[in-house]
Design an enzyme around this catalytic site. Structure first.
Site, mmCIF file in Angstrom:
data_model
loop_
_atom_site.group_PDB
_atom_site.id
_atom_site.type_symbol
_atom_site.label_atom_id
_atom_site.label_comp_id
_atom_site.label_asym_id
_atom_site.label_seq_id
_atom_site.Cartn_x
_atom_site.Cartn_y
_atom_site.Cartn_z
ATOM 1 N N ARG A 168 -4.391 -5.287 -7.921
ATOM 2 C CA ARG A 168 -4.745 -6.697 -7.661
ATOM 3 C C ARG A 168 -6.258 -6.878 -7.576
ATOM 4 N NH1 ARG A 168 -1.185 -7.064 -2.600
ATOM 5 N NH2 ARG A 168 -1.014 -4.843 -3.058
ATOM 6 N N ASP B 75 -3.298 0.693 -0.805
ATOM 7 C CA ASP B 75 -2.616 -0.242 -1.705
ATOM 8 C C ASP B 75 -3.550 -1.385 -2.103
ATOM 9 O OD1 ASP B 75 -0.586 -1.268 -3.214
ATOM 10 O OD2 ASP B 75 0.554 -2.070 -1.533
ATOM 11 N N HIS C 115 -8.300 1.427 -9.832
ATOM 12 C CA HIS C 115 -8.047 2.783 -9.329
ATOM 13 C C HIS C 115 -9.357 3.556 -9.157
ATOM 14 C CE1 HIS C 115 -3.810 2.241 -9.352
ATOM 15 N NE2 HIS C 115 -3.668 2.185 -10.658
ATOM 16 N N TRP D 209 5.954 7.684 -10.375
ATOM 17 C CA TRP D 209 6.248 8.215 -11.715
ATOM 18 C C TRP D 209 6.885 7.149 -12.590
ATOM 19 C CZ3 TRP D 209 3.912 12.362 -13.294
ATOM 20 C CH2 TRP D 209 3.628 13.416 -12.423
ATOM 21 N N GLU E 263 1.158 4.487 15.542
ATOM 22 C CA GLU E 263 0.741 3.076 15.595
ATOM 23 C C GLU E 263 0.493 2.595 14.168
ATOM 24 O OE1 GLU E 263 0.663 1.275 18.349
ATOM 25 O OE2 GLU E 263 1.202 3.009 19.590
ATOM 26 N N LEU F 295 -12.582 18.944 8.896
ATOM 27 C CA LEU F 295 -11.585 17.887 8.653
ATOM 28 C C LEU F 295 -10.480 18.462 7.779
ATOM 29 C CD1 LEU F 295 -10.810 14.720 8.560
ATOM 30 C CD2 LEU F 295 -11.879 14.768 6.321
HETATM 31 C C1 FPP Z 1 -1.785 1.582 -5.055
HETATM 32 O O1 FPP Z 1 -2.383 0.411 -5.576
HETATM 33 C C2 FPP Z 1 -2.579 2.740 -5.429
HETATM 34 C C3 FPP Z 1 -2.146 3.816 -6.141
HETATM 35 C C4 FPP Z 1 -0.773 3.996 -6.626
HETATM 36 C C5 FPP Z 1 -3.062 4.910 -6.489
HETATM 37 C C6 FPP Z 1 -3.922 5.378 -5.354
HETATM 38 C C7 FPP Z 1 -5.064 6.107 -5.915
HETATM 39 C C8 FPP Z 1 -6.336 5.931 -5.541
HETATM 40 C C9 FPP Z 1 -6.766 5.091 -4.410
HETATM 41 C C10 FPP Z 1 -7.431 6.573 -6.262
HETATM 42 C C11 FPP Z 1 -7.569 8.037 -6.160
HETATM 43 C C12 FPP Z 1 -7.432 8.674 -4.830
HETATM 44 C C13 FPP Z 1 -7.881 9.905 -4.584
HETATM 45 C C14 FPP Z 1 -7.524 10.582 -3.307
HETATM 46 C C15 FPP Z 1 -8.756 10.617 -5.552
HETATM 47 P P1 FPP Z 1 -1.568 -0.415 -6.641
HETATM 48 O O2 FPP Z 1 -1.877 0.108 -7.993
HETATM 49 O O3 FPP Z 1 -0.112 -0.387 -6.288
HETATM 50 O O4 FPP Z 1 -2.168 -1.850 -6.453
HETATM 51 P P2 FPP Z 1 -1.390 -3.235 -6.592
HETATM 52 O O5 FPP Z 1 -0.317 -3.259 -5.522
HETATM 53 O O6 FPP Z 1 -2.443 -4.251 -6.359
HETATM 54 O O7 FPP Z 1 -0.821 -3.267 -7.985
#
Ligand code: FPP
Length: 256
Positions: free
Chosen positions: A30, A26, A43, A75, A213, A137
């Site tokens: 930000r 997450d 991203h 989505w 954990e 893995l």
């Molecule tokens: C949450 O951050 C992140 C996502 C919804 C997308 C996760 C995707 C990736 C880390 C990139 C690709 C991963 C792989 C495995 C190829 P957010 O957008 O909710 O951030 P915010 O809370 O700061 O808005």
């Protein structure tokens, strides 16, 4: 449950490595916002962080990792961001599958994939087939995944078996359900990491996290690296896991 300073005097014991690490990545949005950049920039940096952490798990001998890449609730994000994320997954798969295959990684995708494009879905199946025999893995990537969806689809599978007369209703127990969940056959996560400051599970592996954990850090996901992974592993190594029993039952001195 928050990040603690790693204790450099105490080397991490491999016996205390998690067998399965689950991660909510997450904070990409930000991270980009703080740099005055669009969300897709975050991203992309998040995908790089995922690559670093997977390599970190290979290097440390952690046998199983599950990354929450896209939830069933994601989505609802603006269509342009959803499209961008799907494009990013497709490109990451095209770019990384060969390297992951050569590193002995077995890739699996969990979630409800009915809304994914045919091209992405086909790539995912191809990556699963190509890496099916790898044992170094197990990398599970949750896409279109929700913990409640997982339990519901497992319950439906069991209900069908009962309706067909293949099993009596009172044979249903937690093992029967666990065997029909998306991660059947893999140990439950020992360690869960969530970056980005929120302290919740957000419909991730809600069944499998029952005794996990939980490690939370305010760091934003693109800033998570091998040093931060070690910090979390150090924290985990110092946790006492009792699974409902007492310290004495676990063979440790509880001071009584
Ligand atoms: C949450 O951050 C992140 C996502 C919804 C997308 C996760 C995707 C990736 C880390 C990139 C690709 C991963 C792989 C495995 C190829 P957010 O957008 O909710 O951030 P915010 O809370 O700061 O808005």
């Amino acid at each position: 449950m928050t990040a603690a300073e790693p204790d450099s005097d105490k080397p991490r014991s491999d016996a205390k490595l998690p067998r399965h690490l689950a991660v909510i990545m997450d904070g990409n949005g930000r991270w980009a916002y703080r740099r005055n950049r669009p969300r897709h920039h975050g991203h992309r940096a998040g995908a790089e962080a995922a690559r670093r952490v997977v390599q970190g798990c290979i290097d440390r001998g952690i046998p199983s990792v599950t990354l929450f890449a896209f939830s069933s609730e994601n989505w609802r994000r603006p269509p342009a961001e959803v499209r961008m994320l799907m494009e990013l997954f497709l490109r990451a798969l095209e770019r990384e599958t060969g390297r992951l295959a050569d590193s002995g990684v077995r890739l699996r995708f969990i979630g409800d994939h009915r809304r994914l494009s045919g091209a992405l879905h086909e790539r995912m199946l191809e990556a699963e087939r190509r890496t099916a025999d790898n044992r170094c893995l197990a990398l599970n990537v949750a896409v279109g995944y929700g913990g409640r969806w997982d339990i519901v689809q497992a319950a439906q599978a069991l209900a069908r078996e009962v309706a067909e007369g293949a099993r009596p209703p009172d044979s249903l127990d937690d093992n029967a359900l666990a065997e029909r969940l998306s991660l059947a056959g893999q140990p439950d996560p020992d360690l869960f990491i969530r970056t980005g400051g929120e302290r919740r599970i957000s419909n991730f592996l809600i069944w499998q996290l029952a005794y996990t954990e939980l490690y939370f850090t305010d760091l934003l996901w693109p800033d998570f690296d091998a040093v931060e992974l070690d910090r979390a592993l150090e924290w985990f190594a110092n946790r006492e896991r009792r699974f409902g029993m007492t310290t004495g039952q676990m063979g440790r001195n509880d001071g009584a």
